[in-house]
Enzyme design. Sequence first.
Site, short mmCIF file in Angstrom:
data_model
loop_
_atom_site.label_atom_id
_atom_site.label_comp_id
_atom_site.label_asym_id
_atom_site.label_seq_id
_atom_site.Cartn_x
_atom_site.Cartn_y
_atom_site.Cartn_z
N ARG A 23 -0.87 -33.19 -14.19
CA ARG A 23 -0.82 -33.79 -15.54
C ARG A 23 0.27 -33.17 -16.40
O ARG A 23 0.11 -33.08 -17.63
CB ARG A 23 -2.16 -33.67 -16.27
CG ARG A 23 -3.28 -34.47 -15.70
CD ARG A 23 -3.28 -35.88 -16.26
NE ARG A 23 -4.11 -36.74 -15.43
CZ ARG A 23 -5.39 -37.01 -15.67
NH1 ARG A 23 -5.99 -36.53 -16.71
NH2 ARG A 23 -6.07 -37.78 -14.84
N ARG A 27 -0.88 -35.73 -22.54
CA ARG A 27 -1.12 -35.73 -23.99
C ARG A 27 -0.85 -34.41 -24.70
O ARG A 27 -0.77 -34.39 -25.91
CB ARG A 27 -2.56 -36.18 -24.26
CG ARG A 27 -2.76 -37.66 -24.08
CD ARG A 27 -4.22 -38.01 -23.96
NE ARG A 27 -4.75 -37.45 -22.73
CZ ARG A 27 -6.01 -37.59 -22.31
NH1 ARG A 27 -6.88 -38.21 -23.05
NH2 ARG A 27 -6.40 -37.07 -21.17
N ARG A 36 3.66 -43.12 -25.45
CA ARG A 36 2.47 -43.91 -25.16
C ARG A 36 2.18 -44.88 -26.31
O ARG A 36 1.80 -46.03 -26.10
CB ARG A 36 1.25 -43.03 -24.91
CG ARG A 36 0.07 -43.84 -24.39
CD ARG A 36 -1.18 -43.03 -24.26
NE ARG A 36 -1.65 -42.55 -25.55
CZ ARG A 36 -2.81 -41.95 -25.76
NH1 ARG A 36 -3.61 -41.71 -24.74
NH2 ARG A 36 -3.16 -41.55 -26.95
N ASP A 73 -1.24 -43.68 -12.18
CA ASP A 73 -2.63 -43.27 -12.11
C ASP A 73 -3.17 -43.61 -10.74
O ASP A 73 -2.65 -44.50 -10.06
CB ASP A 73 -3.46 -43.97 -13.19
CG ASP A 73 -4.76 -43.21 -13.43
OD1 ASP A 73 -4.73 -42.20 -14.15
OD2 ASP A 73 -5.79 -43.60 -12.85
N TYR A 149 -15.12 -44.68 -8.55
CA TYR A 149 -14.80 -45.40 -9.79
C TYR A 149 -15.09 -46.89 -9.65
O TYR A 149 -15.56 -47.54 -10.59
CB TYR A 149 -13.32 -45.19 -10.17
CG TYR A 149 -13.05 -43.80 -10.70
CD1 TYR A 149 -13.35 -43.48 -12.02
CD2 TYR A 149 -12.52 -42.81 -9.88
CE1 TYR A 149 -13.11 -42.20 -12.52
CE2 TYR A 149 -12.28 -41.53 -10.36
CZ TYR A 149 -12.58 -41.23 -11.68
OH TYR A 149 -12.36 -39.97 -12.16
#
Length: 344
Positions: A23, A27, A36, A73, A149
């Site tokens: 990552r 963020r 973003r 992703d 998921y």
Amino acid sequence: MSFDYINALLKKPTTRTPIWVMRQAGRYLPEYRATRQQAGDFMSLCKNPELACEVTMQPMDRFDLDAAILFSDILTIPDAMGLGLYFSEGEGPKFKRPLKTLADIEAIPSEVNNDLAYVFDAVSTIKTALGDRAPLIGFSGSPWTLATYMIEGGSSKTFAKTKAMLFNDPKMLHLLLDKLADSVIAYLDQQVLSGADSLMVFDTWGGVLSKANYLDFSLSYMQKIVNGVKAKHPNTPITLFSKNGGKHLNEIAGTGCDGVGIDWTVELGDVERQIGSQVAIQGNLDPAVMYATPEIIRAEVKKVLSQFKGDTGHIFNLGHGITPDVDPENMKVLVDAVHEFSAK
Ligand code: CP3
């Protein structure tokens, strides 16, 4: 080109211990949050190759990192399979149409590269932007992790629906995992053809299974992926990362992968003694160390580096992704400390 990251994966000599961070584009960087916002939302950012390239390069421009990782992703494959991925603020990923029945699973295509052209365009765009500054890591999720998921409809703490299927109808789950393994092989193949220099498979939820079920429902499909990708690209290194997989290291190393990612709950020195003659090892600073002071971060880096005894075969990383509330200055402290303390 000779890169420390690739050389370490192949257990060839390096000038120092290479580092990249899971990552690393994310963020915690204000410039990521700005891009973003420009894209609108996270999936629009993933689906725009120019902006995906821009955010991939942001940590490369700020820090002396030894590898870039494709900005995307793991849930792109389920999205292309028609499950309708969306991200609701603060709640993580969700699917509009989670898998419920055997008919749902039978209807899934076992290759979705046509709907993933945006990923391959991002890989080639990033590759051009990187030039020979650093190698590019491509990736996918493991079939087991993707399946959780797709069946739960999003993140889960108990994996109730997926585990119920595992025990009640293992054949049905195996059908899904096998289709996912085929799609992942095609996906990774096309990432390499588009310019990825190495590959990583994220098995974030492998560690929630019993030993026998881990081997049967997670590792066997990663084995299929290693075999399938190696048949086409024998020289592209592959790293497998099962979070909380410390009890399965020998089996993971036995797949024929080149690197094994480890989290911070195992000791790097123990892992090296166990599998270090077979594979390279990636890890494993506790991501929470990034909340500490620069002095403590440097001391913790020294501890991790001192556990690894070999001359090569270690790729420094956190044991899981860097968290959004970390001060970017601490990332610089981390990267520079790894290089300073490991210089030969
Ligand atoms: O590492 C990188 O910098 C490359 C990009 C990357 C992302 N996700 C970007 C991302 C990679 C390699 C992933 C993999 C991924 N995605 C995994 C496996 C690794 C892991 O973290 O265990 C998983 C399980 C996912 C699924 C996923 N995507 C979740 C659970 C979330 C929400 C998590 C959170 O922190 O909110 C995402 C979203 C996501 N993927 C973000 C980023 C930068 C945050 C999205 C945002 O900008 O709001």
